[in-house]
Each structure stands twice: as structure tokens, then as C-alpha cells.
Design an enzyme around this catalytic site. Structure first.
Site, mmCIF file in Angstrom:
data_model
loop_
_atom_site.group_PDB
_atom_site.id
_atom_site.type_symbol
_atom_site.label_atom_id
_atom_site.label_comp_id
_atom_site.label_asym_id
_atom_site.label_seq_id
_atom_site.Cartn_x
_atom_site.Cartn_y
_atom_site.Cartn_z
ATOM 1 N N GLY A 114 15.722 -7.247 14.521
ATOM 2 C CA GLY A 114 16.071 -5.938 15.070
ATOM 3 C C GLY A 114 16.784 -6.026 16.396
ATOM 4 C CG MET A 115 20.450 -4.614 19.036
ATOM 5 S SD MET A 115 22.156 -4.170 18.716
ATOM 6 C CE MET A 115 21.989 -2.480 18.228
ATOM 7 N N GLY A 116 17.081 -3.902 19.893
ATOM 8 C CA GLY A 116 16.547 -2.788 20.684
ATOM 9 C C GLY A 116 17.447 -2.509 21.862
ATOM 10 N N GLY A 124 17.356 -6.118 23.840
ATOM 11 C CA GLY A 124 17.433 -7.446 23.249
ATOM 12 C C GLY A 124 17.545 -7.493 21.739
ATOM 13 C CG ASP A 169 8.820 1.728 23.066
ATOM 14 O OD1 ASP A 169 8.935 2.870 22.555
ATOM 15 O OD2 ASP A 169 9.649 0.823 22.902
#
Ligand SMILES: Nc1ncnc2c1ncn2[C@@H]1O[C@H](COP(=O)(O)OP(=O)(O)O)[C@@H](O)[C@H]1O
Ligand SMILES: [Mg+2]
Length: 266
Positions: free
Chosen positions: A36-38, A41, A153
């Protein structure tokens, strides 16, 4: 400055190519899967040829690497993960640089996120089950708050189920409760225990909505009308979301939570 940010972002997405399967990092980590891409990062599932096991490698994106803030967020995540010694949070293994890219590695949680369970697997949770998983999340949250950490979060993609254990990942937004904060923030991102309480309320609603049936023709109604919850659960969620009197302490919250659980058993 106005132009600067969009240009950097466009440049960043050109540079930040997803790494291909098989690529080796620092002669040690072999990329197996992009996870995944947050906001700051990229996360990859990699094989750690040194430890002989799969681990998760998180690296900072380009446009975050060139700002002090981006690096600070990364350092924070490492510092906070290192301070946790509890099986419900991923253990941190290594930190380093791949060229100019800072990264760290952590334990791979062999489970699914609640987002995957609900939206991909179609899993449904009864009120009793939602409360039981929420209680586990509450316990993890209490551990963090006792350590002086607020996660900020606690959303369903950051909460995982592994062998019926609720595990919390992604400390990218976590802060020390003692951090000074002059910013005016929304409740969900405040540096206070109440921001995590708020997210617990949302976590419960996501689980409870998994069981909600609609033919798509009905007019949308507020959640407390659409979900037929027990009075105590309703009250609990309203206080978590600060629709009703907010919880001031975790003990106050725990008491109200246990009442909702007990009420279900009657
Ligand atoms: N330790 C881990 N074990 C298993 N899966 C993970 C782990 N860390 C991250 N992931 C997966 O990668 C996704 C993205 O990682 P995350 O740390 O949440 O970063 P971000 O949300 O900033 O991209 C998660 O939603 C989860 O699916
Ligand atoms: Mg995340």
C-alpha cells in the site's frame, strides 16, 4: 511556493515507481508484494534473507524525503514502534537507508485488515461480535495511552485480525500525548485520548454496518435509526463520537462499554 507543491508532487509520482517483484534492497530484502501507499510511505511485503522470514518494509516517498516534516514523521513511527513491547503491535526489526531512501522493517502480521474483511470478504459482524472486537481494540488503546501514545489513525485499514487477535498497525500519525500542539485540529486528529475514542466509535459503526441490509431504494437515515442497536450500545457510540457527553477518562469509557456488553447478555 504556490506552484512548488504541485510540481514536487507530480515529480514525486514519477520518481516513486512501485518496486517490482524480485527487486533486492541492500542485498537483503527481496520484494514480494506491494501492500500500500499512504500519505508518507510505501509498504512492501519482503523476504528478509538475513532473518529467513517475511517482513514488512516501509519506505518514505520522494516528496516527503525532501522535507524535514516527512523525515520527522518516519522517525516518529520508528521511535514509537520501538517503545512498544506488546504482541498486539508489530515488532520492529531493522532501520536503515536504501541509497537516499529511509526505511524500516517490522513483523508481518498474517491476517486481514478489517477493511479487507468487510469490503472484500463480505464478513458480517453482529452487535455482540462488534462489541467484542471493539473491546479488544479498547484494550490495545488503553495500553498505548498508558505508554503516553495516541495513535490518531485507528481506522479499519490499520486494524488487523490475526488468529482472532486484534492487532494495530500504522503508527504513521501517532504522537506522544505530551507533544505540544498549537494547531487547531478536528477531533479525529487531536493529540488527545479522545481522538482515539472517536475512532473507536467509527470502528464499531463500520462493523455494525456490515450487517445492515438496504434495497438501495430507501432514503438514507442517520446511523442510530438505520442500525437497530441496544440502547446501551447506542449511548456508548454517541459518547465516543461526542454527540453526547464525551468520556473524560478511560475508566469512564470502560465502564460504559462493559455495561453495553453486559446488557447484550441479559
Ligand atoms: N506489519 C504489517 N503486517 C501486515 N500487513 C501490513 C503491515 N503493515 C502494513 N500492512 C499493510 O499495508 C497497508 C499499508 O500500510 P500502513 O502501515 O497502514 O501505511 P499507510 O497507510 O501509511 O500506507 C496496511 O493497510 C496493511 O494492509
Ligand atoms: Mg494505513
Amino acid at each position: 511556493m504556490m506552484l512548488f507543491k504541485p510540481v514536487i508532487l507530480a515529480f514525486s509520482s514519477l520518481i516513486d515507481k512501485e518496486l517490482p517483484k524480485g527487486e533486492k534492497i541492500n542485498n537483503r530484502y527481496v520484494i514480494e508484494e506491494f501492500l500500500g501507499m499512504g500519505s508518507y510511505g510505501y509498504s512492501y511485503l519482503v523476504y528478509d534473507s538475513f532473518l529467513g522470514r517475511k517482513v514488512v518494509l516501509k519506505m518514505v516517498r520522494f516528496h516527503k524525503r525532501i522535507t524535514k516534516k516527512g523525515i520527522r514523521v518516519h522517525q516518529y513511527e520508528i521511535e514509537i514502534l520501538k517503545s512498544l513491547q506488546h504482541p498486539s503491535f508489530p515488532a520492529i526489526f531493522d532501520e536503515g537507508m536504501w541509497g537516499t531512501v529511509p526505511f524500516f522493517t517490522m513483523e508481518y502480521v498474517h491476517g486481514k485488515t478489517f477493511e479487507q474483511l468487510i469490503f472484500i470478504e463480505g464478513q458480517r459482524f453482529t452487535e455482540e461480535e462488534a462489541l467484542a472486537y471493539g473491546l479488544k481494540l479498547l484494550e490495545r488503546m488503553e495500553y498505548l495511552h498508558n505508554k503516553g501514545i495516541v495513535h490518531r489513525d485507528l481506522r479499519i485499514p490499520n486494524i488487523m485480525l490475526e488468529d482472532n487477535d486484534v492487532r494495530v498497525i500504522d503508527f504513521g500519525l501517532a504522537k506522544w500525548l505530551s507533544d505540544t500542539d498549537n494547531k487547531k485540529r478536528e477531533l479525529k486528529s487531536e493529540i488527545s485520548p479522545q481522538s482515539d475514542y472517536f475512532q473507536l466509535g467509527h470502528f464499531l459503526l463500520f462493523l455494525l454496518y456490515s450487517n445492515y441490509e438496504t434495497n438501495g431504494m430507501e432514503k438514507e437515515r442517520p446511523w442510530d435509526e438505520e442500525l437497530s442497536l441496544s440502547l446501551k450500545t447506542n449511548k456508548l457510540i454517541k459518547r465516543l463520537l461526542q454527540i453526547d457527553k464525551p468520556f473524560e477518562t478511560i475508566n469512564e469509557l470502560k465502564q460504559c462499554y462493559l455495561e453495553a456488553c453486559i446488557k447484550r447478555e441479559e
